[in-house]
Write a protein that holds these residues in place. Structure first.
Motif, PDB file in Angstrom:
ATOM      1  N   GLY A  17       0.796  -1.225   0.000  1.00  0.00           N
ATOM      2  CA  GLY A  17       0.000   0.000   0.000  1.00  0.00           C
ATOM      3  C   GLY A  17       0.829   1.276   0.000  1.00  0.00           C
ATOM      4  O   GLY A  17       0.263   2.366   0.047  1.00  0.00           O
ATOM      5  N   LYS A  18       2.160   1.133  -0.067  1.00  0.00           N
ATOM      6  CA  LYS A  18       3.053   2.308  -0.059  1.00  0.00           C
ATOM      7  C   LYS A  18       3.895   2.261  -1.324  1.00  0.00           C
ATOM      8  O   LYS A  18       4.930   1.580  -1.381  1.00  0.00           O
ATOM      9  N   LEU A  19       3.492   2.985  -2.350  1.00  0.00           N
ATOM     10  CA  LEU A  19       4.071   2.842  -3.677  1.00  0.00           C
ATOM     11  C   LEU A  19       5.559   3.180  -3.713  1.00  0.00           C
ATOM     12  O   LEU A  19       6.365   2.437  -4.284  1.00  0.00           O
ATOM     13  N   PHE A  54     -11.477   3.209  -5.003  1.00  0.00           N
ATOM     14  CA  PHE A  54     -10.601   3.915  -4.073  1.00  0.00           C
ATOM     15  C   PHE A  54     -11.234   3.974  -2.677  1.00  0.00           C
ATOM     16  O   PHE A  54     -12.411   4.307  -2.527  1.00  0.00           O
ATOM     17  N   LYS A  55     -10.437   3.641  -1.664  1.00  0.00           N
ATOM     18  CA  LYS A  55     -10.907   3.654  -0.278  1.00  0.00           C
ATOM     19  C   LYS A  55      -9.965   4.528   0.532  1.00  0.00           C
ATOM     20  O   LYS A  55      -8.830   4.132   0.831  1.00  0.00           O
ATOM     21  N   ASP A  56     -10.430   5.697   0.889  1.00  0.00           N
ATOM     22  CA  ASP A  56      -9.612   6.667   1.600  1.00  0.00           C
ATOM     23  C   ASP A  56      -9.228   6.140   2.976  1.00  0.00           C
ATOM     24  O   ASP A  56     -10.074   5.685   3.746  1.00  0.00           O
ATOM     25  N   MET A  57      -7.927   6.199   3.296  1.00  0.00           N
ATOM     26  CA  MET A  57      -7.417   5.706   4.560  1.00  0.00           C
ATOM     27  C   MET A  57      -8.044   6.417   5.755  1.00  0.00           C
ATOM     28  O   MET A  57      -8.162   5.859   6.844  1.00  0.00           O
ATOM     29  N   ARG A  58      -8.463   7.675   5.559  1.00  0.00           N
ATOM     30  CA  ARG A  58      -9.012   8.442   6.672  1.00  0.00           C
ATOM     31  C   ARG A  58     -10.296   7.841   7.222  1.00  0.00           C
ATOM     32  O   ARG A  58     -10.686   8.101   8.361  1.00  0.00           O
ATOM     33  N   PHE A  59     -10.957   7.006   6.421  1.00  0.00           N
ATOM     34  CA  PHE A  59     -12.249   6.472   6.840  1.00  0.00           C
ATOM     35  C   PHE A  59     -12.187   4.980   7.180  1.00  0.00           C
ATOM     36  O   PHE A  59     -13.212   4.318   7.282  1.00  0.00           O
ATOM     37  N   MET A  89      -5.567  -1.430  -1.797  1.00  0.00           N
ATOM     38  CA  MET A  89      -4.734  -1.287  -0.602  1.00  0.00           C
ATOM     39  C   MET A  89      -3.939   0.011  -0.619  1.00  0.00           C
ATOM     40  O   MET A  89      -3.374   0.407   0.409  1.00  0.00           O
ATOM     41  N   PHE A  90      -3.879   0.660  -1.759  1.00  0.00           N
ATOM     42  CA  PHE A  90      -3.207   1.959  -1.859  1.00  0.00           C
ATOM     43  C   PHE A  90      -4.218   3.033  -1.485  1.00  0.00           C
ATOM     44  O   PHE A  90      -5.150   3.322  -2.230  1.00  0.00           O
ATOM     45  N   ARG A  91      -4.017   3.627  -0.309  1.00  0.00           N
ATOM     46  CA  ARG A  91      -5.038   4.485   0.279  1.00  0.00           C
ATOM     47  C   ARG A  91      -4.812   5.982   0.035  1.00  0.00           C
ATOM     48  O   ARG A  91      -5.604   6.786   0.501  1.00  0.00           O
ATOM     49  N   ASP A  92      -3.706   6.364  -0.637  1.00  0.00           N
ATOM     50  CA  ASP A  92      -3.637   7.752  -1.102  1.00  0.00           C
ATOM     51  C   ASP A  92      -3.988   7.735  -2.582  1.00  0.00           C
ATOM     52  O   ASP A  92      -3.597   6.835  -3.334  1.00  0.00           O
ATOM     53  N   GLU A  93      -4.757   8.725  -3.002  1.00  0.00           N
ATOM     54  CA  GLU A  93      -5.390   8.679  -4.324  1.00  0.00           C
ATOM     55  C   GLU A  93      -4.383   8.675  -5.465  1.00  0.00           C
ATOM     56  O   GLU A  93      -4.589   8.017  -6.490  1.00  0.00           O
ATOM     57  N   GLU A  94      -3.278   9.385  -5.308  1.00  0.00           N
ATOM     58  CA  GLU A  94      -2.281   9.426  -6.379  1.00  0.00           C
ATOM     59  C   GLU A  94      -1.686   8.036  -6.621  1.00  0.00           C
ATOM     60  O   GLU A  94      -1.608   7.577  -7.767  1.00  0.00           O
ATOM     61  N   SER A  95      -1.288   7.370  -5.542  1.00  0.00           N
ATOM     62  CA  SER A  95      -0.729   6.021  -5.689  1.00  0.00           C
ATOM     63  C   SER A  95      -1.770   5.059  -6.241  1.00  0.00           C
ATOM     64  O   SER A  95      -1.470   4.217  -7.099  1.00  0.00           O
ATOM     65  N   PHE A  96      -3.000   5.173  -5.748  1.00  0.00           N
ATOM     66  CA  PHE A  96      -4.082   4.322  -6.237  1.00  0.00           C
ATOM     67  C   PHE A  96      -4.236   4.461  -7.748  1.00  0.00           C
ATOM     68  O   PHE A  96      -4.325   3.460  -8.473  1.00  0.00           O
ATOM     69  N   ASN A  97      -4.254   5.676  -8.241  1.00  0.00           N
ATOM     70  CA  ASN A  97      -4.454   5.904  -9.674  1.00  0.00           C
ATOM     71  C   ASN A  97      -3.283   5.369 -10.503  1.00  0.00           C
ATOM     72  O   ASN A  97      -3.481   4.825 -11.590  1.00  0.00           O
TER      73      ASN A  97
END
Length: 425
Positions: A239-241, A346-351, A312-320
């Motif tokens: 989850g950490k690109l 996309f699933k935001d880590m904040r939630f 599993m990539f919860r920041d949108e830039e990495s997800f995309n």
């Protein structure tokens, strides 16, 4: 015969001396004499572990292999680790993991009831070592401790068919956080080029060989080991690109080649930089191509697992970035036939939620319960919540398949056993 059985617990390590030492300290607490510990260092500075191990030089249970005059690729370090093990059964854990040596209590009961067993798996918890920015997680502790035999065709379906997979096949039975008999390991070594590991994705390389070559498998739901994740480990990068790219570059440089470019993969346009699902897919494709293994109908399930990996990539830039990487691979594979099954959201880590409480299968605990700071301490807590190892029941007249057994829920209701395992490597 089962009473004389000895288990080799192997711990290969590389530049993670602090975690390695904590794991060793936990393992050496046991008074069992049916365990062999194989501790293998592969660090840039050999003196740290050499100095530490001097205090344990008199322990006859320990085989210690120090760092060589050069840094070995992981696959070579694991190869020499298994070559040094002399037990009748062998398991491997990471230097930031932990295993309860009392797993031998249940393994011996299994072998007494079913001496033909060749691979034995158990429940595994996941734990992230405390680090800056690391959030506490929920850990599920199962109530049940049933022991059953598992049919080989079900394992093959889960491994090669990606049946009911998450980001990884839920098949188990690698040598990583499972135990494999010496008999089966010797067969594997003879058949596969005189070595234990061939592909750099070593846990799945071995898991596939165990399932293809093995005949009899047993599983205990009780938790007997913890899969740790420290900041230096590969699993920490999930989850950490940026961290994945850094560690993949280091891994390939030490390997001396990029295994994504293997000629056997010319029709499989996925790259390991995309994440764990792609890496396992690459290993499987290589294995199927090299050993002419045919298993149909896996592609849709694989695409769905790739979507879960992307989520599993919860920041949108990495997800995309990862989504487009996978989508491009699917467009270029089999004329885009399976692209429609790759639908990540996309699933935001904040939630994200931290679960607590219990259900019929077990209870959820916080990863920092009772001030836990290591996998050793976590398993100590778990052991206090579940049935002791010496009270785990194994049918003396022989194990049965899951659908032949029933489990007892906390409220006394009988239900059929479910045996879904998580990734052990």
């Amino acid at each position: 015969m089962a009473e004389k059985t000895r288990l080799s617990i192997c711990v290969p390590s590389r530049n993670r001396q602090y975690y390695f030492q904590k794991t060793i300290e936990g393992l050496l607490r046991t008074g069992r004499d049916d365990i062999e510990f194989v501790f293998v260092d592969n660090s840039d500075d050999p003196s740290v572990m050499n100095d530490y191990m001097r205090a344990h030089a008199g322990d006859p249970r320990i085989v210690y292999l120090p760092s060589t005059d050069r840094t070995l690729p992981m696959i070579e370090n694991w190869e020499r680790t298994l070559a040094a093990a002399t037990g009748d059964w062998v398991t491997v854990i990471g230097d930031d993991d932990y295993i309860d040596p009392d797993v031998m209590i249940v393994l011996k009961k299994v072998l007494a009831a079913n001496p033909e067993t060749e691979a034995f798996a158990w429940g595994v918890a996941s734990y992230s070592w405390p680090s800056p920015g690391q959030r506490n997680t929920s850990i599920h502790v199962p109530f049940n401790s049933f022991v059953v035999k598992v049919p080989r065709d079900q394992l093959l379906k889960r491994m090669f068919g990606w049946f009911e997979a998450t980001t990884v096949p839920t098949s188990g039975y690698s040598i990583y956080h499972s135990a494999v008999s010496r008999q089966l390991l010797d067969r594997i070594r003879r058949k596969y080029g005189g070595r234990y590991f061939e592909h750099p994705v070593i846990d799945y390389d071995m898991a596939m060989k165990v399932m293809v070559e093995g005949k009899h498998f047993a599983f205990c739901q009780r938790t007997f080991s913890v899969m740790g994740s420290c900041p230096e480990s590969n699993s920490y990068s999930i989850g950490k690109l940026a961290d994945i790219k850094k560690k993949v570059d280091i891994f390939m440089a030490e390997l001396g080649r990029n295994f994504d470019d293997d000629p056997l993969l010319r029709d499989f346009p996925f790259q390991s930089i995309l994440g764990v699902t792609a890496s396992i897919g690459i290993c499987q494709q290589w294995f199927r191509a090299k050993y002419k293994l045919t298993y149909d109908g896996w592609e849709k399930n694989f695409a769905k697992s790739c979507a879960l990996n992307t989520e599993m990539f919860r920041d949108e830039e990495s997800f995309n970035i990862v989504r487009e990487g996978y989508a491009t691979a699917f467009r270029n594979w089999r004329r885009g036939k399976f692209l429609e099954h790759f639908q990540p959201v996309f699933k935001d880590m904040r939630f994200s939620l931290q679960i607590s409480g219990s259900n019929l299968a077990g209870t959820f605990i916080r990863s920092d319960i009772a001030g836990v700071k290591t996998p050793v301490e976590l398993l100590d807590v778990i052991n206090g919540l579940i049935r002791p190892a010496d009270q785990v029941e194994v049918r003396p007249d022989g194990l049965r398949f899951p659908w032949e057994e029933e489990l007892m829920t906390p409220v006394g209701e009988k239900r059929p056993i479910q045996t879904t395992q998580k990734r052990i490597a």
